[in-house]
Design a protein around this motif. Structure first.
Motif: not given
Ligand code: CA
Length: 227
Positions: A123-144
């Motif tokens: 539900k929060t859709s984004e899981i962020g740890v360190g510079g990594i953000i994983l968006d479970t809705l968009k199924q996308s991942v970014s680093l910094d």
């Protein structure tokens, strides 16, 4: 928490419904597979508790049908038989969990709490740890802030590790994620995916816990080691 109960055994459905209502769930109940699909389409529940043995189409077929349009809706399967085939078929079809009848109500409630926790991270859709953000809705991942291209299994592995940041995930659990996403798992498949993830995320983000499995540190620690 809106729960859809799909169960054709009337006395069982009645007692489950009572117990679930008492535990604070809002419960819709249907007795057939077709009605379940219709109900989900008209009003998407938060969790589905799905019996495998239904009078029209069986629970596994309902699940397969559902997964074509909805990959994330948590589904807990119920079956009268504690058969390995059913379990594997259920997990292969995209079930999140599995409970064999007869079961204790407390066991069902415990399993539902696990699904709810997973749901909270969806539900929060984004899981962020360190510079990594994983968006479970968009199924996308970014680093910094820079988007990363991840293969489907790399994404699932990373998602599992991030959802459980701070806790070691055993090889068996991680391989199970690969299995449940329909991959033939060779003995080194996990290492290969981890290797690819490390190339993309940096070597230190995913820690190897020798002889046990892998882990991602929680926020503050991860930030330092990712840099
Ligand atoms: Ca049944």
């Amino acid at each position: 928490m809106q729960l859809l109960l799909v169960e054709d055994d009337k006395p069982l459905a009645f007692s489950l419904r009572q117990a679930l209502l008492k535990s604070g769930y809002s419960v819709n109940h249907v007795e057939k597979g077709e009605s379940a699909l219709t109900a989900i389409q008209s009003e998407r529940p938060d969790i589905v508790v799905l019996d495998i043995g239904l009078p029209d189409i069986d629970g596994i077929s309902v699940l397969k049908q559902l997964r074509k349009s909805d990959a994330e809706l948590p589904v807990l399967l119920l079956t009268a038989r504690d058969s390995v085939e059913d379990k594997v078929a259920g997990l292969d079809s995209g079930a999140d969990d599995y409970l064999a009848k007869p079961f204790e109500m407390s066991e069902l409630l415990a399993r539902l709490r696990v699904l709810e926790r997973r749901l909270a991270s969806i539900k929060t859709s984004e899981i962020g740890v360190g510079g990594i953000i994983l968006d479970t809705l968009k199924q996308s991942v970014s680093l910094d802030g820079v988007p990363l291209e991840l293969a489907r299994r790399e994404y699932m592995l990373l998602k599992t590790l991030l959802e459980n940041a701070g806790r070691v995930q055993t090889r068996a659990v991680l391989e199970q994620r690969l299995y449940s996403w329909g991959e033939e798992v060779s003995s080194n498949a996990l290492e290969v995916h981890i290797h690819h993830l490390r190339k993309k995320l940096g070597n230190d983000f995913i820690k190897t816990i020798r002889g046990v499995g892998y882990k991602v540190e929680q926020e503050d620690i991860a930030r330092k080691s990712a840099l």
